[in-house]
Design a protein around this motif. Sequence first.
Motif, PDB file in Angstrom:
ATOM      1  N   HIS A  57       0.835  -1.204   0.000  1.00 54.92           N
ATOM      2  CA  HIS A  57       0.000   0.000   0.000  1.00 54.92           C
ATOM      3  C   HIS A  57       0.868   1.251   0.000  1.00 54.92           C
ATOM      4  CE1 HIS A  57      -4.153  -1.603   1.447  1.00 54.92           C
ATOM      5  NE2 HIS A  57      -3.531  -2.483   0.687  1.00 54.92           N
ATOM      6  N   ARG A  58       1.907   1.251   0.803  1.00 56.93           N
ATOM      7  CA  ARG A  58       2.780   2.420   0.901  1.00 56.93           C
ATOM      8  C   ARG A  58       3.446   2.716  -0.443  1.00 56.93           C
ATOM      9  NH1 ARG A  58       5.255   4.945   5.300  1.00 56.93           N
ATOM     10  NH2 ARG A  58       4.427   3.351   6.701  1.00 56.93           N
ATOM     11  N   VAL A  59       3.942   1.670  -1.098  1.00 57.94           N
ATOM     12  CA  VAL A  59       4.608   1.858  -2.388  1.00 57.94           C
ATOM     13  C   VAL A  59       3.610   2.343  -3.437  1.00 57.94           C
ATOM     14  CG1 VAL A  59       5.919   0.730  -4.225  1.00 57.94           C
ATOM     15  CG2 VAL A  59       6.351   0.119  -1.841  1.00 57.94           C
ATOM     16  N   CYS A  60       2.431   1.743  -3.463  1.00 59.09           N
ATOM     17  CA  CYS A  60       1.415   2.145  -4.446  1.00 59.09           C
ATOM     18  C   CYS A  60       0.971   3.582  -4.221  1.00 59.09           C
ATOM     19  CB  CYS A  60       0.220   1.202  -4.372  1.00 59.09           C
ATOM     20  SG  CYS A  60       0.554  -0.453  -5.044  1.00 59.09           S
ATOM     21  N   LEU A  61       0.834   3.990  -2.959  1.00 60.81           N
ATOM     22  CA  LEU A  61       0.459   5.374  -2.670  1.00 60.81           C
ATOM     23  C   LEU A  61       1.545   6.336  -3.129  1.00 60.81           C
ATOM     24  CD1 LEU A  61      -1.467   7.422  -1.388  1.00 60.81           C
ATOM     25  CD2 LEU A  61      -0.296   7.038   0.790  1.00 60.81           C
ATOM     26  N   THR A  62       2.790   5.971  -2.890  1.00 60.80           N
ATOM     27  CA  THR A  62       3.901   6.812  -3.339  1.00 60.80           C
ATOM     28  C   THR A  62       3.845   7.036  -4.837  1.00 60.80           C
ATOM     29  OG1 THR A  62       5.317   6.018  -1.532  1.00 60.80           O
ATOM     30  CG2 THR A  62       6.420   7.014  -3.422  1.00 60.80           C
ATOM     31  N   ALA A  63       3.541   5.975  -5.593  1.00 59.17           N
ATOM     32  CA  ALA A  63       3.457   6.093  -7.050  1.00 59.17           C
ATOM     33  C   ALA A  63       2.339   7.043  -7.464  1.00 59.17           C
ATOM     34  CB  ALA A  63       3.238   4.715  -7.672  1.00 59.17           C
ATOM     35  N   VAL A  64       1.172   6.928  -6.817  1.00 58.41           N
ATOM     36  CA  VAL A  64       0.034   7.782  -7.175  1.00 58.41           C
ATOM     37  C   VAL A  64       0.339   9.245  -6.867  1.00 58.41           C
ATOM     38  CG1 VAL A  64      -2.372   8.335  -6.648  1.00 58.41           C
ATOM     39  CG2 VAL A  64      -1.671   5.949  -6.875  1.00 58.41           C
ATOM     40  N   LEU A  65       0.858   9.508  -5.676  1.00 60.03           N
ATOM     41  CA  LEU A  65       1.095  10.898  -5.288  1.00 60.03           C
ATOM     42  C   LEU A  65       2.212  11.528  -6.116  1.00 60.03           C
ATOM     43  CD1 LEU A  65       0.671  10.801  -1.406  1.00 60.03           C
ATOM     44  CD2 LEU A  65      -1.035  11.026  -3.214  1.00 60.03           C
ATOM     45  N   GLU A  66       3.238  10.772  -6.427  1.00 66.05           N
ATOM     46  CA  GLU A  66       4.301  11.301  -7.284  1.00 66.05           C
ATOM     47  C   GLU A  66       3.761  11.590  -8.682  1.00 66.05           C
ATOM     48  OE1 GLU A  66       7.714  12.774  -8.850  1.00 66.05           O
ATOM     49  OE2 GLU A  66       7.189  12.471  -6.737  1.00 66.05           O
ATOM     50  N   ALA A  67       2.915  10.707  -9.200  1.00 72.44           N
ATOM     51  CA  ALA A  67       2.304  10.937 -10.509  1.00 72.44           C
ATOM     52  C   ALA A  67       1.454  12.208 -10.482  1.00 72.44           C
ATOM     53  CB  ALA A  67       1.457   9.736 -10.914  1.00 72.44           C
ATOM     54  N   CYS A  68       0.692  12.403  -9.410  1.00 76.31           N
ATOM     55  CA  CYS A  68      -0.140  13.608  -9.306  1.00 76.31           C
ATOM     56  C   CYS A  68       0.721  14.873  -9.254  1.00 76.31           C
ATOM     57  CB  CYS A  68      -1.029  13.524  -8.064  1.00 76.31           C
ATOM     58  SG  CYS A  68      -2.387  12.326  -8.215  1.00 76.31           S
ATOM     59  N   ARG A  69       1.836  14.809  -8.555  1.00 76.34           N
ATOM     60  CA  ARG A  69       2.725  15.977  -8.510  1.00 76.34           C
ATOM     61  C   ARG A  69       3.219  16.327  -9.914  1.00 76.34           C
ATOM     62  NH1 ARG A  69       4.780  13.092  -3.872  1.00 76.34           N
ATOM     63  NH2 ARG A  69       4.154  14.105  -1.947  1.00 76.34           N
ATOM     64  N   ARG A  70       3.564  15.305 -10.687  1.00 73.55           N
ATOM     65  CA  ARG A  70       4.072  15.551 -12.027  1.00 73.55           C
ATOM     66  C   ARG A  70       3.001  16.098 -12.966  1.00 73.55           C
ATOM     67  NH1 ARG A  70       8.134  10.412 -13.336  1.00 73.55           N
ATOM     68  NH2 ARG A  70       9.292  10.486 -11.376  1.00 73.55           N
ATOM     69  N   LEU A  71       1.745  15.813 -12.660  1.00 75.80           N
ATOM     70  CA  LEU A  71       0.647  16.226 -13.535  1.00 75.80           C
ATOM     71  C   LEU A  71      -0.018  17.517 -13.067  1.00 75.80           C
ATOM     72  CD1 LEU A  71      -0.936  12.691 -14.005  1.00 75.80           C
ATOM     73  CD2 LEU A  71       0.301  13.998 -15.735  1.00 75.80           C
ATOM     74  N   ALA A  72       0.508  18.131 -12.034  1.00 74.90           N
ATOM     75  CA  ALA A  72      -0.157  19.279 -11.410  1.00 74.90           C
ATOM     76  C   ALA A  72      -0.356  20.438 -12.379  1.00 74.90           C
ATOM     77  CB  ALA A  72       0.634  19.738 -10.190  1.00 74.90           C
ATOM     78  N   ASP A  73       0.485  20.535 -13.407  1.00 74.56           N
ATOM     79  CA  ASP A  73       0.367  21.645 -14.353  1.00 74.56           C
ATOM     80  C   ASP A  73      -0.494  21.310 -15.565  1.00 74.56           C
ATOM     81  OD1 ASP A  73       1.967  23.282 -12.783  1.00 74.56           O
ATOM     82  OD2 ASP A  73       3.816  22.575 -13.729  1.00 74.56           O
ATOM     83  N   ASP A  74      -0.981  20.069 -15.663  1.00 71.37           N
ATOM     84  CA  ASP A  74      -1.892  19.727 -16.756  1.00 71.37           C
ATOM     85  C   ASP A  74      -3.218  20.464 -16.563  1.00 71.37           C
ATOM     86  OD1 ASP A  74       0.138  17.993 -17.400  1.00 71.37           O
ATOM     87  OD2 ASP A  74      -1.196  16.280 -17.779  1.00 71.37           O
ATOM     88  N   ASP A  75      -3.820  20.903 -17.660  1.00 66.14           N
ATOM     89  CA  ASP A  75      -5.056  21.697 -17.566  1.00 66.14           C
ATOM     90  C   ASP A  75      -6.157  20.945 -16.827  1.00 66.14           C
ATOM     91  OD1 ASP A  75      -3.830  23.739 -18.918  1.00 66.14           O
ATOM     92  OD2 ASP A  75      -4.656  23.197 -20.881  1.00 66.14           O
TER      93      ASP A  75
END
Length: 654
Positions: free
Chosen positions: A539-557
Motif C-alpha cells: 500500500h505504501r509503495v502504491c500510494l507513493t506512485a500515485v502521489l508522485e504521478a499527481c505531482r508531475r501532472l499538477a500543471d496539466d489543464d
Amino acid sequence: MRLQPNVRHLPNDMTAPPLDDRQKIPTQVYRHAAEASRAVAEQIAALIRERASQGRACVLGLATGSTPTGVYAELVRMHQDEGLSFQNVVTFNLDEYFPMQPEGLQSYVRFMREHLFDHVDILAENAHVPDGALDEREVAEYCRQYEAKIAAAGGVDLQLLGVGRTGHIGFNEPGSGKTSRTRLITLDRVTRRDAASDFFGEENVPQRAITMGVGTILDARQVVLMAFGEGKAGIVKQAVEGPISTIVAASFLQEHPNAQFVLDEAAADALTIRREPWLVEGVEWDEAMVRKAVIWLAQKLQKPLLKLTTEDYNEEGLQDLLASHGPAYDLNLRVFRGLQATITGWPGGKPDHAKQPGDRPQPGDHIFPKRVLIFSPHPDDDVISMGGTLIRLVDQGHEVHVAYQTSGNIAVFDDDAARFAEFVGEYNQRFGIDPESSAKLGAQIDESLRGKRPGQVDSDEVQFIKGLIRRTEARAATRCCGVPAERLHFTDMPFYETGRVRKKPLSEEDIQITVDLLREVKPHQVYAAGDLSDPHGTHRVCLTAVLEACRRLADDDWYADCQVWLYRGAWQEWGPHQIEMAVPISPAELLRKRVAIFKHESQKDKALFPGPDPREFWQRAEDRNHGTAILYDKLGLAEYEAIEGFVRWKGESL
C-alpha cells in the motif's frame, strides 16, 4: 550526526516533541519513513568515517525485517555514489531462525546479502549472522562464541533495532530478562503470526530462533530503535512511556544511557505528546488542533459534543483552549458543525437537480457527472475499503474507473491455481480445444507445484494463473458494483512482480504507468489507499506512485479540477478528527459491498496473508464502518448504519 543521551538533533524535515515525564526514552519523529531512514543512514556513515579516520574498526549491530531496508538502501547508495567504504566495518546481526539454511528464502543471511553485504565492500569475514544450520547440540557453545566475538571486536558501537508487536527486540520475546545473552529461544505465537507472510503460512514459520540477548543489546554504546506505521504505535507507547518490564523487552532501553527511538509520525501517534499534546505543553490552537482536542474530550468523557461543559474542559487539562477559544458551548458548536459538514451522501458532489434549499455549495459540484479513478493496490482493496462509496458513485451516475495496481498473484493458494488449471484442461478436452497443449500445461503446473517449498517463487505459468484468478475475481466484484469491464485497468506494476513477498523498489517505470493512466482518464476525482499500516508495504509503495504521478501532472489543464481522496479500511481507519468526507452507507449498500467482497473467493475464509488481524476482510471492513458510524452517533451526530471515511490530499508529503 551523533546521538547523545536526552538530546535531539533535528533536521528541518523532522518534528520533535519535547520530553515530558511520561516519555522515558528520547524520540525523533520524522514525517515519513524514508526521511527517518536517510537520517539513520547518515549517522551510521558518519560513524564509519570517523572510525576509519582514527584507524579503528566500526562495529555495527544490524537488524532485519522491512524496517531497516531503507537504511541499507541508503548506505548502498552512499557506497556507490559517495565512496563510503565498509572495509573497516564489522557487523553482528541480531538473530536468525532455527533451523534455517543460509540460502533459505527466509534466511537472514540471504536477507543481509540481498540488501547490504553483496552491494558494498565489507570483508566477508567481518559480517556475522547467527548460524541457523547448526546441529542443536552445538547451539549453546556457538552462542557463547558469538558473544566472545563481539567482545573481541571491542563491543558494538551502534546497535540498530526494530520492534515487534510483542515488544521484542531481536527475538527477545516476553519474559526475556535484562541480563539475557545470545541464546536459542522459542518464538511467541504473535511473532510467528507476524512472520507468516514471509513463510507463506504460519504453519511454516520455525518455532525457534537464535537471538542476541537483552543484555547483549544493552552493552552497545549507542542504540537506535526504528519503528514505522500505525501498527507499531501501541507497542512504541508501551516501550517509551510504560514501566520497565520483561513483558516488553524494548522497555529496557529506558535504562540505556544512549538509546533513542526513530519513528515516523504514524508510529509516534499513540505517544502522549502526539495524541494529547495539550497535557504536556502549550500548543498552537489551529483549527485541526481544536477539533482534535474537543473530540478527544468528548470521547474520554463519553459525552456528545454539545453536552461538554466548562468544568469538563478545565478538569481535563484544556483550560488554555477554553481561555483562548471559549466559551465551552461555542467550542462545542464549532467542532460539531465542522464534523457535521464532513457527512455527505454525494461523494462525487451534488448535481443541481438534487440540491435542496440551504445546501452548502461543495467544490466541484458544477461538474456532473464526474470521471472517477479509484486506485486499488491489490485486486480487492477497492471493495474492501471503499466499496460502499464506489457503489454510491456508480449509482449516482458517475463514470467510475478502477485501477488495480498490482496483480496480487502471490496471495493465491497453490491449490486454487491447480484447480483453475484443471478446469481449463478439462474444458478444453471436452470441447476439443488443443487438448495436447492443455495436457502439457496441466503437467507443467502439477510438476511446478509438487514438492514446492514454502515461499519458493512460482513458475511463470503458475504466477500467470494466480494473477488471472485475482483478475477474474476483481471483474466479478466490480460487476456487482455496476462498473463495466472496459473501465477496469490492470496495471501490473513491475515493482510487485517478483513472485516473492519482498518486492523491488519503486521504479520510474511504475510511476510512468500511473502517470499515463491518469492522463488517459483525466479524472475529476482520484481515490487512493492511504492505509500505511499494510504489513507487507505494498500500500505504501502504491500510494507513493500515485502521489508522485499527481505531482508531475499538477500543471496539466485537466488536473485543476481534480481532487485526490485517501481511503483506509483493511488495516486501519481514519480517526474522527482526521476525516474530511464521511460517506454514510445504508444497510442495503453494506450488503452489496459484502457480496462484492465475497467475489474475491481466493481471499475468502482464509487469506494467504491475513496479517495480524485474524478476521476475514469483509468482517474487518464492516466492523470499521460500523465503528465509525457509532462514533459519530456518540458524538451527537446523525445515526447511520455504517460510514466510510476519507481524507483529502492537498499535495503534502505523507
